[in-house]
Write an enzyme that holds these catalytic residues in place. Structure first.
Site, PDB file in Angstrom:
ATOM      1  N   ARG A  91       1.947  -3.915   5.463  1.00 18.34           N
ATOM      2  CA  ARG A  91       1.752  -5.277   5.988  1.00 18.34           C
ATOM      3  C   ARG A  91       1.384  -5.290   7.477  1.00 18.34           C
ATOM      4  O   ARG A  91       1.806  -6.160   8.227  1.00 18.34           O
ATOM      5  CB  ARG A  91       3.006  -6.141   5.764  1.00 18.34           C
ATOM      6  N   SER A 126       6.403 -14.686   1.223  1.00 16.04           N
ATOM      7  CA  SER A 126       7.442 -13.690   1.523  1.00 16.04           C
ATOM      8  C   SER A 126       7.788 -13.720   3.004  1.00 16.04           C
ATOM      9  O   SER A 126       6.915 -13.583   3.854  1.00 16.04           O
ATOM     10  CB  SER A 126       6.964 -12.298   1.136  1.00 16.04           C
ATOM     11  N   GLU A 151       7.915 -10.805   7.988  1.00 17.46           N
ATOM     12  CA  GLU A 151       6.560 -10.631   7.461  1.00 17.46           C
ATOM     13  C   GLU A 151       5.714 -11.837   7.849  1.00 17.46           C
ATOM     14  O   GLU A 151       4.525 -11.718   8.101  1.00 17.46           O
ATOM     15  CB  GLU A 151       6.591 -10.467   5.935  1.00 17.46           C
TER      16      GLU A 151
END
EC number: 1.3.1.98
Length: 299
Positions: A172, A221, A291
């Site tokens: 990520r 998320s 995130e």
């Protein structure tokens, strides 16, 4: 930066004091000093070249993985429109995609062309520019698995094509320079049968629908999965399911999702995330990493 600052001439649309809450999934947060929707790549490159280099620039896709703080974004937010949303096959296994194209459009175009390996993009609620920037992934796939290269306009207005190796992908995360805007990408999959590809996309959609609060105001998320752990399990074990700060709540359906129950401020949402991080650290000793991108200034 003031909304009366002199900005370069554009052929697209430039809006001062543009509210960002309607453009992000959480439906909270302040305004951008300016919102720029360029007509084409030339318009974007010329604008960034002539823009005072001290002015911050941020690209905005579908606004799914983002908290815009209540004081807004002190600079220019760039939003790519329909001119950047085209997706077309260039050979039997490769797609050329605009930076403003959605994951749903990319995956469905791949299906129609008999290209497998891109089904996971069906589940990423964002645009090519966003998931190239953060190595988006889900259901066993990541952008690094399919990316050949991407075209970017740097903050200086310079255009560059970056190969996969140039992006320094990790989980990520990419090394894409600050203020750069991804305007296109080339993805490569593998030959597949359209019916099998559709079946996998259906499986992914059903799994998401069953496990995630898709009909709520959420950012997707919230925390990265630490090595060897699932973030949602750590959050649940710390007793945070349903936890609230103001109008923000940890989803009862999936504990790695925060939701705006109706009147949450961005400050509520961010404070809830920080409280969850604190409780998880106290319970398990593990420090969760955000995130979701958090941008702008507090009110």
């Amino acid at each position: 930066m003031s909304a009366t600052a002199t900005l370069p001439a554009v052929r697209g649309k430039l809006t001062p004091q543009a509210p960002l809450a309607p453009l992000v999934w959480f439906k909270s947060g302040g305004a951008a000093d300016w919102l720029f929707e360029p007509k084409d790549v030339d318009d974007l490159a010329d604008f960034l070249r002539d823009l005072d280099p001290a002015i911050p620039v941020m690209a905005l896709g579908l606004g799914s993985n983002l908290i815009v703080r209540d004081g807004g974004f002190p600079g220019v937010v760039v939003r790519l429109g329909k001119a950047f949303a085209k997706v077309e096959p260039i050979d039997a296994t490769t797609l050329r995609c605009g930076g403003g194209a959605s994951g749903i459009l990319v995956s469905s175009t791949a299906r129609d062309a008999g290209i497998a390996g891109m089904e996971f993009l069906r589940s990423i609620p964002g645009t090519v520019g966003g998931f190239v920037r953060m190595n988006g992934g889900a259901y066993g796939g990541e952008v690094k698995d399919i990316l050949v290269d991407c075209d970017v306009v740097l903050r200086s207005g310079e255009r560059k094509t970056l190969a996969l190796a140039d992006l320094g992908y990790t989980y990520r995360h990419s090394e894409l320079p600050e203020g750069a805007v991804v305007v296109g990408a080339t993805f490569r999959g593998r030959p597949g049968a359209s019916a099998a590809i559709q079946a996998e996309m259906d499986r992914i959609s059903a799994s998401r629908e069953a496990s995630q609060p898709l009909r709520s105001r959420t950012g997707g998320s919230t925390f990265k999965n630490p090595a060897g752990h699932k973030a949602w399990q750590l959050v649940d074990a710390a007793g945070c399911r349903g936890l609230m700060v103001g109008g923000a709540q940890v989803s009862e359906k999936h504990t790695n999702f925060l939701i705006n129950t109706g009147d949450a401020t961005s400050a509520d949402i961010e404070a809830l995330g920080e409280e969850v991080r604190r409780r998880v650290k106290d319970k398990s000793g593990i420090e969760l990493q955000w995130e979701i991108q958090r941008v702008g200034k507090a009110e």
